[in-house]
Every structure is written in structure tokens, then in C-alpha cells.
Design a protein around this motif. Structure first.
Motif, PDB file in Angstrom:
ATOM      1  N   ASP A  22       0.738  -1.174   0.010  1.00 26.14           N
ATOM      2  CA  ASP A  22       0.137   0.349  -0.348  1.00 26.14           C
ATOM      3  C   ASP A  22       0.651   1.145   0.163  1.00 26.14           C
ATOM      4  O   ASP A  22       1.720   1.642   1.033  1.00 26.14           O
ATOM      5  N   LEU A  23       0.415   2.555  -0.701  1.00 23.53           N
ATOM      6  CA  LEU A  23       1.435   3.863  -1.222  1.00 23.53           C
ATOM      7  C   LEU A  23      -0.327   4.157  -0.319  1.00 23.53           C
ATOM      8  O   LEU A  23      -1.059   4.131  -0.874  1.00 23.53           O
ATOM      9  N   ARG A  24       1.135   5.310   0.752  1.00 22.03           N
ATOM     10  CA  ARG A  24      -0.277   6.251   1.488  1.00 22.03           C
ATOM     11  C   ARG A  24       0.021   7.650   1.066  1.00 22.03           C
ATOM     12  O   ARG A  24       0.904   7.873   1.012  1.00 22.03           O
ATOM     13  N   SER A  25      -1.451   8.713   0.988  1.00 25.70           N
ATOM     14  CA  SER A  25      -1.543  10.170   0.989  1.00 25.70           C
ATOM     15  C   SER A  25       0.021  10.664   1.889  1.00 25.70           C
ATOM     16  O   SER A  25      -0.296  10.182   3.140  1.00 25.70           O
ATOM     17  N   ASN A  26       0.325  11.326   1.559  1.00 28.25           N
ATOM     18  CA  ASN A  26       1.233  12.478   2.384  1.00 28.25           C
ATOM     19  C   ASN A  26       0.362  14.100   1.969  1.00 28.25           C
ATOM     20  O   ASN A  26       1.557  15.231   2.632  1.00 28.25           O
ATOM     21  N   GLU A  27      -0.333  13.799   1.917  1.00 26.95           N
ATOM     22  CA  GLU A  27      -1.005  15.371   1.644  1.00 26.95           C
ATOM     23  C   GLU A  27      -2.495  15.099   1.735  1.00 26.95           C
ATOM     24  O   GLU A  27      -3.410  13.780   2.054  1.00 26.95           O
ATOM     25  N   THR A  28      -3.018  16.592   2.050  1.00 31.58           N
ATOM     26  CA  THR A  28      -5.121  16.512   1.859  1.00 31.58           C
ATOM     27  C   THR A  28      -5.288  17.326   0.798  1.00 31.58           C
ATOM     28  O   THR A  28      -5.331  18.171   0.438  1.00 31.58           O
ATOM     29  N   VAL A  29      -6.838  16.193   0.177  1.00 34.25           N
ATOM     30  CA  VAL A  29      -6.977  16.351  -1.582  1.00 34.25           C
ATOM     31  C   VAL A  29      -8.421  16.424  -1.076  1.00 34.25           C
ATOM     32  O   VAL A  29      -8.802  15.167  -1.160  1.00 34.25           O
ATOM     33  N   THR A  30      -9.127  17.289  -2.084  1.00 28.21           N
ATOM     34  CA  THR A  30     -10.441  16.929  -2.633  1.00 28.21           C
ATOM     35  C   THR A  30     -10.693  16.289  -4.087  1.00 28.21           C
ATOM     36  O   THR A  30     -10.310  17.419  -4.614  1.00 28.21           O
ATOM     37  N   VAL A  31     -10.861  15.404  -4.159  1.00 28.33           N
ATOM     38  CA  VAL A  31     -11.118  15.020  -5.095  1.00 28.33           C
ATOM     39  C   VAL A  31     -12.914  15.164  -6.235  1.00 28.33           C
ATOM     40  O   VAL A  31     -13.380  13.854  -5.970  1.00 28.33           O
ATOM     41  N   GLY A  32     -12.606  15.609  -6.473  1.00 28.31           N
ATOM     42  CA  GLY A  32     -14.731  16.163  -6.897  1.00 28.31           C
ATOM     43  C   GLY A  32     -14.791  15.595  -8.036  1.00 28.31           C
ATOM     44  O   GLY A  32     -14.152  14.680  -8.963  1.00 28.31           O
ATOM     45  N   PRO A  33     -16.039  14.835  -8.006  1.00 29.24           N
ATOM     46  CA  PRO A  33     -17.065  14.246  -8.840  1.00 29.24           C
ATOM     47  C   PRO A  33     -15.963  13.948 -10.556  1.00 29.24           C
ATOM     48  O   PRO A  33     -15.938  15.496 -10.979  1.00 29.24           O
ATOM     49  N   GLY A  34     -15.778  13.131 -10.982  1.00 25.74           N
ATOM     50  CA  GLY A  34     -14.994  13.568 -12.429  1.00 25.74           C
ATOM     51  C   GLY A  34     -14.111  14.113 -12.633  1.00 25.74           C
ATOM     52  O   GLY A  34     -13.507  14.735 -13.713  1.00 25.74           O
ATOM     53  N   GLY A  77      12.746  10.542  -7.696  1.00 27.02           N
ATOM     54  CA  GLY A  77      11.939  11.416  -7.823  1.00 27.02           C
ATOM     55  C   GLY A  77      10.769  10.782  -6.518  1.00 27.02           C
ATOM     56  O   GLY A  77      10.912   9.922  -6.853  1.00 27.02           O
ATOM     57  N   GLU A  78       9.591  11.651  -5.544  1.00 32.19           N
ATOM     58  CA  GLU A  78       8.545  11.276  -5.134  1.00 32.19           C
ATOM     59  C   GLU A  78       7.977  10.815  -6.582  1.00 32.19           C
ATOM     60  O   GLU A  78       7.890  11.112  -7.727  1.00 32.19           O
ATOM     61  N   VAL A  79       7.336   9.598  -5.611  1.00 34.14           N
ATOM     62  CA  VAL A  79       6.438   8.899  -6.225  1.00 34.14           C
ATOM     63  C   VAL A  79       5.059   9.353  -6.316  1.00 34.14           C
ATOM     64  O   VAL A  79       4.729   9.072  -5.141  1.00 34.14           O
ATOM     65  N   LYS A  80       3.773   9.461  -7.047  1.00 35.94           N
ATOM     66  CA  LYS A  80       2.778  10.331  -7.612  1.00 35.94           C
ATOM     67  C   LYS A  80       1.749   9.212  -7.551  1.00 35.94           C
ATOM     68  O   LYS A  80       2.351   9.125  -8.870  1.00 35.94           O
ATOM     69  N   VAL A  81       0.520   9.361  -7.268  1.00 37.22           N
ATOM     70  CA  VAL A  81      -0.308   8.756  -7.670  1.00 37.22           C
ATOM     71  C   VAL A  81      -1.525   9.703  -8.458  1.00 37.22           C
ATOM     72  O   VAL A  81      -2.126  10.767  -7.769  1.00 37.22           O
ATOM     73  N   THR A  82      -1.561   9.987  -9.880  1.00 31.62           N
ATOM     74  CA  THR A  82      -2.838  10.218  -9.944  1.00 31.62           C
ATOM     75  C   THR A  82      -4.527  10.065 -10.379  1.00 31.62           C
ATOM     76  O   THR A  82      -4.169   8.879 -10.509  1.00 31.62           O
ATOM     77  N   LEU A  83      -4.992   9.715  -9.186  1.00 31.63           N
ATOM     78  CA  LEU A  83      -6.690   8.698  -8.836  1.00 31.63           C
ATOM     79  C   LEU A  83      -7.096  10.307  -9.611  1.00 31.63           C
ATOM     80  O   LEU A  83      -7.981  11.393  -9.821  1.00 31.63           O
ATOM     81  N   LEU A  84      -8.307   9.100 -10.032  1.00 33.93           N
ATOM     82  CA  LEU A  84      -9.424   9.925 -11.477  1.00 33.93           C
ATOM     83  C   LEU A  84     -10.922   9.411  -9.425  1.00 33.93           C
ATOM     84  O   LEU A  84     -10.854   8.076 -10.238  1.00 33.93           O
ATOM     85  N   GLU A 125     -12.623  12.598  -0.288  1.00 33.66           N
ATOM     86  CA  GLU A 125     -11.341  13.146   0.723  1.00 33.66           C
ATOM     87  C   GLU A 125     -10.244  12.342   1.064  1.00 33.66           C
ATOM     88  O   GLU A 125     -10.608  11.069   1.012  1.00 33.66           O
ATOM     89  N   VAL A 126      -9.261  13.144   0.132  1.00 32.90           N
ATOM     90  CA  VAL A 126      -7.473  12.232   0.738  1.00 32.90           C
ATOM     91  C   VAL A 126      -6.836  13.089   1.780  1.00 32.90           C
ATOM     92  O   VAL A 126      -6.778  14.094   1.331  1.00 32.90           O
ATOM     93  N   ARG A 127      -6.427  12.219   2.891  1.00 33.69           N
ATOM     94  CA  ARG A 127      -6.138  12.640   3.591  1.00 33.69           C
ATOM     95  C   ARG A 127      -4.826  12.101   3.964  1.00 33.69           C
ATOM     96  O   ARG A 127      -4.658  10.975   3.430  1.00 33.69           O
ATOM     97  N   PRO A 128      -3.749  12.366   4.971  1.00 30.91           N
ATOM     98  CA  PRO A 128      -2.397  12.150   4.979  1.00 30.91           C
ATOM     99  C   PRO A 128      -2.970  10.679   5.685  1.00 30.91           C
ATOM    100  O   PRO A 128      -3.627  10.820   6.273  1.00 30.91           O
TER     101      PRO A 128
END
Length: 155
Positions: free
Chosen positions: A26-38, A86-93, A102-105
Motif C-alpha cells: 500500500d502507498l499512502r497519501s502524505n497530503e490532504t486533497v479533495t477529488v471532485g466528481p469526474g 523522484g517522489e512517487v505520485k499517484v494520479t487518482l480519478l 476526500e484524501v487525507r494524510p
């Protein structure tokens, strides 16, 4: 028991396998992000690693997020080459039509699978040899083809 590959890592939170026998850590988020519908969002994990040459990491969706919330990894699998540092980042849809996500650390947002990969030695030829499938593209074997005999309609 599967092969163990040594991975050097710098991480806010080290990826972890939830259960014995799991293919993905598992990869975990290290930030707070809101991913809106679509919408899509690139989310940091705070993870950077070094893999041996001949090994690649593949970032994949978590089935629970997909089934429960419509969240997937946009470019799945995301390929991390052994030379990347570099840092592994994940593009969520967010495929949900109505609800924001809602994504939280600390939230588990994806999984990473490490695999050995082969490099190809390309040889240019004038034509390719014939095969049973031939040049048929998407859907060329038909729906439910596994249950039909070769040569029957839809096979």
C-alpha cells in the motif's frame, strides 16, 4: 515463497503489505486533497526509492476504493523505472458522478507491485509470421469466446 527484491527507500511512510501473500504494498497519501466528481488529482506519497536495474514498480488502483467510491489510478498501471529517483505520485480519478472523495494524510490510495522486466532487442523484418489470432484487434475473439469452439460464430 516469492522472490524478495531489495529496495532502498526514503519515505514519510514506508509502503507495507497488508497481508501475507499480497502482491501489492500500500502507498499512502502524505497530503490532504479533495477529488471532485469526474476530477483527477496528483497526490504525493512522500516515497522515493531505488530499484535494481531490471526491476520496475507498477502503481495500481486499490480494489476497495474502486468498488466503494469509484476511485481509480488514471494511468494504471503507472510505471516507475529503475532510473527514476523522484517522489512517487499517484494520479487518482474520481469516477463517481455525484460525490467528492476526500484524501487525507495516511490514507491508502494505491498499491505498488515490483516486477522483473525484460528489455527488447528489436529486429526489423518485412513481414510477421502468421498466428491463430492474426491481426484481429480489440474484441476480435468475440464475447464469451472461451465457451465456444474455434470456427463457430462469435469465436
Amino acid at each position: 515463497m516469492s522472490e524478495v527484491v531489495e529496495i532502498e527507500i526514503v519515505a514519510d511512510q514506508v509502503p507495507a503489505y497488508a497481508l501475507p501473500g499480497d502482491a501489492g504494498a500500500d502507498l499512502r497519501s502524505n497530503e490532504t486533497v479533495t477529488v471532485g466528481p469526474g476530477e483527477r488529482a496528483v497526490i504525493g506519497t512522500g516515497v522515493s526509492f531505488v530499484m535494481p536495474e531490471g526491476v520496475a514498480a507498477f502503481v495500481m488502483p486499490r480494489s476497495g476504493l474502486a468498488a466503494k467510491h469509484g476511485i481509480t489510478v488514471l494511468n494504471a498501471p503507472g510505471t516507475v523505472d529503475s532510473g527514476y529517483r523522484g517522489e512517487v505520485k499517484v494520479t487518482l480519478l474520481n469516477t463517481d458522478r455525484d460525490a467528492a472523495f476526500e484524501v487525507r494524510p495516511g490514507d491508502r490510495i494505491a498499491q505498488v507491485v515490483f516486477m522483473r522486466v525484460a528489455r527488447a532487442a528489436f529486429t526489423s523484418v518485412d513481414a510477421l509470421p502468421e498466428s491463430v489470432r492474426g491481426a484481429g484487434g480489440f474484441g476480435s475473439t468475440g464475447f464469451g469466446a472461451q465457451s465456444r469452439e474455434p470456427g463457430t460464430p462469435g469465436a
